[in-house]
Design a protein around this motif. Structure first.
Motif, PDB file in Angstrom:
ATOM      1  N   LEU A 135      -6.029   4.416   2.517  1.00 23.25           N
ATOM      2  CA  LEU A 135      -5.616   3.021   2.666  1.00 23.25           C
ATOM      3  C   LEU A 135      -4.159   2.951   3.107  1.00 23.25           C
ATOM      4  CD1 LEU A 135      -6.266   0.000   2.290  1.00 23.25           C
ATOM      5  CD2 LEU A 135      -5.501   0.231  -0.087  1.00 23.25           C
ATOM      6  N   PHE A 136      -3.312   3.747   2.467  1.00 25.45           N
ATOM      7  CA  PHE A 136      -1.901   3.801   2.861  1.00 25.45           C
ATOM      8  C   PHE A 136      -1.760   4.268   4.307  1.00 25.45           C
ATOM      9  CE2 PHE A 136       1.358   7.103   3.520  1.00 25.45           C
ATOM     10  CZ  PHE A 136       2.494   6.308   3.574  1.00 25.45           C
TER      11      PHE A 136
ATOM     12  N   THR B 294       0.812  -1.224   0.000  1.00 22.60           N
ATOM     13  CA  THR B 294       0.000   0.000   0.000  1.00 22.60           C
ATOM     14  C   THR B 294       0.845   1.274   0.000  1.00 22.60           C
ATOM     15  OG1 THR B 294      -0.150  -0.090   2.420  1.00 22.60           O
ATOM     16  CG2 THR B 294      -1.931  -1.107   1.152  1.00 22.60           C
ATOM     17  N   SER B 295       2.168   1.138   0.108  1.00 25.46           N
ATOM     18  CA  SER B 295       3.022   2.328   0.116  1.00 25.46           C
ATOM     19  C   SER B 295       3.562   2.682  -1.262  1.00 25.46           C
ATOM     20  CB  SER B 295       4.204   2.124   1.074  1.00 25.46           C
ATOM     21  OG  SER B 295       5.076   1.115   0.605  1.00 25.46           O
ATOM     22  N   PHE B 296       3.335   1.820  -2.262  1.00 23.70           N
ATOM     23  CA  PHE B 296       3.792   2.143  -3.606  1.00 23.70           C
ATOM     24  C   PHE B 296       3.052   3.379  -4.116  1.00 23.70           C
ATOM     25  CE2 PHE B 296       5.314  -2.247  -3.480  1.00 23.70           C
ATOM     26  CZ  PHE B 296       6.566  -2.101  -4.074  1.00 23.70           C
ATOM     27  N   THR B 297       3.752   4.150  -4.932  1.00 21.77           N
ATOM     28  CA  THR B 297       3.249   5.467  -5.354  1.00 21.77           C
ATOM     29  C   THR B 297       1.849   5.386  -5.942  1.00 21.77           C
ATOM     30  OG1 THR B 297       5.524   6.160  -5.804  1.00 21.77           O
ATOM     31  CG2 THR B 297       3.752   7.482  -6.760  1.00 21.77           C
ATOM     32  N   LEU B 298       1.601   4.399  -6.790  1.00 25.84           N
ATOM     33  CA  LEU B 298       0.300   4.289  -7.453  1.00 25.84           C
ATOM     34  C   LEU B 298      -0.822   4.149  -6.438  1.00 25.84           C
ATOM     35  CD1 LEU B 298      -1.186   4.080 -10.160  1.00 25.84           C
ATOM     36  CD2 LEU B 298      -0.876   1.597 -10.053  1.00 25.84           C
ATOM     37  N   VAL B 299      -0.616   3.315  -5.407  1.00 25.85           N
ATOM     38  CA  VAL B 299      -1.650   3.112  -4.388  1.00 25.85           C
ATOM     39  C   VAL B 299      -1.720   4.319  -3.452  1.00 25.85           C
ATOM     40  CG1 VAL B 299      -2.415   1.621  -2.492  1.00 25.85           C
ATOM     41  CG2 VAL B 299      -1.302   0.625  -4.500  1.00 25.85           C
ATOM     42  N   ARG B 300      -0.553   4.824  -3.032  1.00 26.63           N
ATOM     43  CA  ARG B 300      -0.525   5.919  -2.062  1.00 26.63           C
ATOM     44  C   ARG B 300      -1.184   7.176  -2.613  1.00 26.63           C
ATOM     45  NH1 ARG B 300       4.549   6.490  -1.814  1.00 26.63           N
ATOM     46  NH2 ARG B 300       4.817   8.552  -2.730  1.00 26.63           N
ATOM     47  N   ARG B 301      -0.953   7.476  -3.885  1.00 22.29           N
ATOM     48  CA  ARG B 301      -1.546   8.679  -4.481  1.00 22.29           C
ATOM     49  C   ARG B 301      -3.038   8.518  -4.750  1.00 22.29           C
ATOM     50  NH1 ARG B 301       2.728  11.669  -6.929  1.00 22.29           N
ATOM     51  NH2 ARG B 301       4.284  11.899  -5.272  1.00 22.29           N
ATOM     52  N   LYS B 302      -3.434   7.317  -5.167  1.00 26.42           N
ATOM     53  CA  LYS B 302      -4.842   7.094  -5.519  1.00 26.42           C
ATOM     54  C   LYS B 302      -5.713   6.895  -4.282  1.00 26.42           C
ATOM     55  CE  LYS B 302      -4.510   6.734 -10.146  1.00 26.42           C
ATOM     56  NZ  LYS B 302      -5.324   7.497 -11.129  1.00 26.42           N
TER      57      LYS B 302
ATOM     58  N   PHE C 260       7.257  19.828   0.347  1.00 24.43           N
ATOM     59  CA  PHE C 260       6.243  20.046   1.375  1.00 24.43           C
ATOM     60  C   PHE C 260       4.827  19.943   0.831  1.00 24.43           C
ATOM     61  CE2 PHE C 260       9.946  22.518   2.815  1.00 24.43           C
ATOM     62  CZ  PHE C 260      10.220  21.787   3.945  1.00 24.43           C
ATOM     63  N   ASN C 261       4.678  19.988  -0.492  1.00 24.69           N
ATOM     64  CA  ASN C 261       3.339  19.864  -1.062  1.00 24.69           C
ATOM     65  C   ASN C 261       3.040  18.381  -1.263  1.00 24.69           C
ATOM     66  OD1 ASN C 261       5.490  19.999  -2.906  1.00 24.69           O
ATOM     67  ND2 ASN C 261       4.095  20.307  -4.621  1.00 24.69           N
ATOM     68  N   TRP C 262       2.738  17.677  -0.145  1.00 14.74           N
ATOM     69  CA  TRP C 262       2.644  16.214  -0.158  1.00 14.74           C
ATOM     70  C   TRP C 262       1.424  15.779  -0.943  1.00 14.74           C
ATOM     71  CZ3 TRP C 262       4.405  13.739   5.029  1.00 14.74           C
ATOM     72  CH2 TRP C 262       5.652  14.265   5.366  1.00 14.74           C
TER      73      TRP C 262
END
Length: 714
Positions: free
Chosen positions: A280-281, A268-276, A712-714
């Motif tokens: 969940l992340f 769940t920490s991969f970019t695709l999952v974390r951004r979408k 900083f713009n997470w």
């Protein structure tokens, strides 16, 4: 004159003390790394470790006393010394020294990798990364050499197994041992108030990518470790080993539970999952508790001392953040911009000091009780001594819900915060010119920096650099973000004293629209007696108190675990480690560790809370009303008259601003036209913008450019 000389002598002595502390920390760190280098060798296991065990073994600590001394004590001593070093900055003006130091090491911050999977990597980061990879490769090869040389056909036949099966079993073990190297450093970057990071000029925000690198490497090695054992058990008809929980020694089932927890966090920490699916992340990452607990139960508490220091410092930081988050803070007002950005203005303890471009984590219970989100602090410690402000852009579900609440003219919003955190770079005072490049909400870190520069240009005789702000926005209504460059209070905002030029680019519109004629709207909130100004969790002397918590909590832990071992475990086990349950010992030690941290941190927190209450009462008795008081009840809703004050501020900004419609900034052209200047380039925005700027700064044609990226713009 005598006072000036005395002050210089005191400053000189304090700097010498700081230099001595840094040298001592460096020696301890080199010794600690030497342990990791020697750990895969027979010299360490057959000579050094037995001697240390014999010298430290006692009825109070048993065999784990050596592990406390080797793995835990050096790092915790470094952290305590780091707190003392940072505390001494309170008594010395070290601005000039830091500027010179930055100039000397500026080449090490130059980006060398831009487009790879690691993101933007500086020369210093690449150097340390290669050294760490060398440590992993050395550990792997040394373990392979030491284990495989004893695997022969004769040895395999006596165990009724083939050579490749024994090698597979040994490979599984050494993969776990190498994974422990990464695990030992995994938690250091996520301790937001870490004195060790600050001692090396780092923050958890700038080092979060190290946590990501270490996390990927750790889970890769541990996954391979687990798979190798499963294959070995399956081929040797020992699959029942997977569900064994041994009383003495390794507990396989505990290790599998830890691995499954780690895999869920990893996926769940991969970019695709974390951004979408950020939620969940966010929620699954709390499985780190299960991961650590079952890792300790898997290997036993004495061996887990390898990863204890980083996790110990993280636990202290996490508990202090928990204590701060329980206090509801006073939200004075909110300003809603036409571009659906929200500026939240909080009351602040004047003694709370923070640096430009700091961040603060915010929780709004009426939006989500569990979610915490980081936002850049745009206010400045000098221009806004009683106020702290952040900007939130509507870019997700959480911020959209908050925007809807503010649009419904509410009179109170219950908010909790953690922070602020940050360590500002002073390199921008060294250059002849500063170029700040931002995209969208990436402008927020630069707001506090520009406010700081305006303050310094108005109140000091420092030779200030010229400032060029290059900001790209999608729509013309987003230009309202530029209005935040000046504080709402108007204090110390004589922008004419700063050589400022603003180049704003509106990329998706070819001409101005009427929508950007809307004025921001301000909401004032009803005061609540239970709400408090934002203050430092450990008071004005936070570093020395943090050092006291680290040292005292570890001392309490040693006393408690010593008494437990001497009067409960030793009468049963007699230091054989073959009778008393590993699981029970591990659970008791983890409990005592948490109790020790809670005792030390809570006592310090309550003491500082009492001192803060005394200070607030003194201020309230001396000043009534104060500057942090809210407006009268009739102005608790939208205050239209207040918006008229914005017009002069808009006009003052317009004379420094050039707006380009239907264009994107040509960074290469802008930066390479400044070859005659010593230029500092600060970039905050989309990944591609940061990569483009990094490539330009690292090119041979731009030796005059130094680069720094904000994330900083997470």
């Amino acid at each position: 004159m005598d006072l000036v000389k005395t002050g210089r002598k005191i400053n000189g002595r304090i700097k010498n003390v700081q230099l001595g502390i840094k040298f001592l920390v460096l020696v301890i760190f080199l010794g600690y790394m030497m342990i990791w280098i020697m750990m895969p060798t027979n010299i360490f296991w057959l000579h050094w470790l037995p001697r240390i065990h014999n010298a430290t073994a006692s009825t109070y600590f048993g065999q784990q006393g050596a592990n406390f001394l080797i793995y835990s004590f050096p790092i915790l001593l470094m952290a305590t010394l780091g707190c003392l070093h940072l505390y001494l900055y309170k008594y010395v003006d070290d601005a000039d020294t830091r500027v010179q130091k930055t100039a000397h090491f500026v080449s090490w911050k130059r980006p060398v990798l831009m487009r790879g999977p690691l993101g933007i990597v500086s020369l210093a980061e690449l150097s340390f990364l290669l050294m760490f990879l060398a440590l992993l490769i050395w550990s792997f090869s040394a373990y392979v050499h030491g284990m495989f040389k004893n695997i022969t056909r004769q040895a395999a036949s006596t165990m009724n197994e083939s050579v490749w099966e024994l090698k597979l079993c040994s490979a599984a073990l050494l993969l776990g041992l190498v994974g422990n190297v990464c695990l030992a450093f995994l938690f250091f970057p996520v301790a937001r108030g870490s004195s060790i990071l600050r001692l090396f000029g780092l923050t958890s925000e700038s080092t979060i990518k190290y946590h990501i690198w270490l996390g990927h490497t750790t889970l890769t090695l541990f996954t391979a470790h687990g798979l190798c054992y499963v294959i070995f058990w399956a081929n040797t008809h020992q699959i029942s080993e997977m569900i064994k929980w041994n009383k003495i020694g390794i507990s396989n089932l505990a290790g599998e539970i830890a691995l499954v927890s780690g895999l869920i966090m990893w996926i769940t920490s991969f970019t695709l999952v974390r951004r979408k699916i950020f939620e969940l992340f966010f929620y699954t990452h709390h499985l780190y508790i299960a991961f650590v607990v079952f890792f300790v139960l898997h290997v036993g508490f004495p061996y887990s001392c390898i990863m204890l220091p980083g996790f110990y410092l993280f636990l202290i930081d996490r508990y202090l953040r928990f204590l701060q988050s329980q206090q509801k803070v006073r939200l004075v007002s909110a300003r809603v911009l036409p571009c659906q950005a929200m500026e939240l203005n909080f009351s602040k303890d004047p003694r709370l000091s923070y640096k430009p471009s700091s961040i603060m984590f915010i929780n709004v219970k009426s939006v989500s009780k569990l979610q915490w989100h980081p936002f850049t602090v745009i206010s400045n410690n000098n221009t806004d001594p009683d106020q702290l402000s952040v900007v939130i852009r509507c870019e997700g579900g959480w911020s959209q819900k908050l925007f809807q609440k503010l649009s419904s003219q509410i009179h109170r919003l219950e908010v909790s915060v953690e922070g602020p955190y940050g360590l500002a770079s002073t390199s921008f005072l060294r250059q002849d010119m500063l170029v700040m490049v931002s995209g969208g909400s990436g402008i927020t870190p630069f707001i506090s920096i520009i406010r700081e520069l305006i303050f310094l240009s108005s109140t000091s005789e420092i030779n200030m650099p010229r400032v060029l702000l290059v900001s790209a926005f999608k729509k013309s209504e987003d230009l309202a973000m530029l209005e935040l460059l000046l504080p709402e209070s108007g204090t110390f905002c004589n922008i004419s004293t700063l050589k400022l030029q603003i180049q704003a680019y509106v990329t998706r519109e070819k001409r101005p629209t009427m929508d950007n004629q809307k004025q921001p709207q301000t909401i004032y909130f009803r005061p609540n007696a239970l709400d408090k100004p934002i203050s430092s969790i450990l008071g004005p002397n936070s570093w020395i108190w943090l050092g006291a918590i680290i040292s005292c909590s570890f001392l309490i832990f040693l006393i408690l675990t010593g008494l437990l071992t001497r009067y409960y475990i030793y009468p049963i086990d007699h230091n054989t480690d073959q009778i008393y349950s590993y699981t029970a010992r591990s659970m008791l030690n983890m409990l005592l560790l948490c109790v020790s941290i809670v005792i030390a941190a809570t006592l310090v927190f309550l003491w500082n809370k009492k001192q803060n209450a005394i200070y607030v009462r003194q201020i309230q008795s001396a000043d009534s009303p104060t500057s942090i008081a809210s407006p009268a009840p009739e102005s608790w809703s939208y205050n239209i008259d207040r918006e008229l004050e914005i017009l002069p501020r808009q006009q003052s900004l317009e004379q420094f601003t050039t707006i380009h419609f239907g264009q994107r900034p040509d960074l290469k052209k802008i930066l390479l036209e400044l070859e005659e200047f010593d230029v500092g380039v600060l970039v905050s925005g989309p990944k591609k913008m940061r990569q483009d700027a990094a490539e330009i700064c690292s090119s041979s044609l731009a030796n005059n450019l130094s680069y720094e990226s904000f994330s900083f713009n997470w």
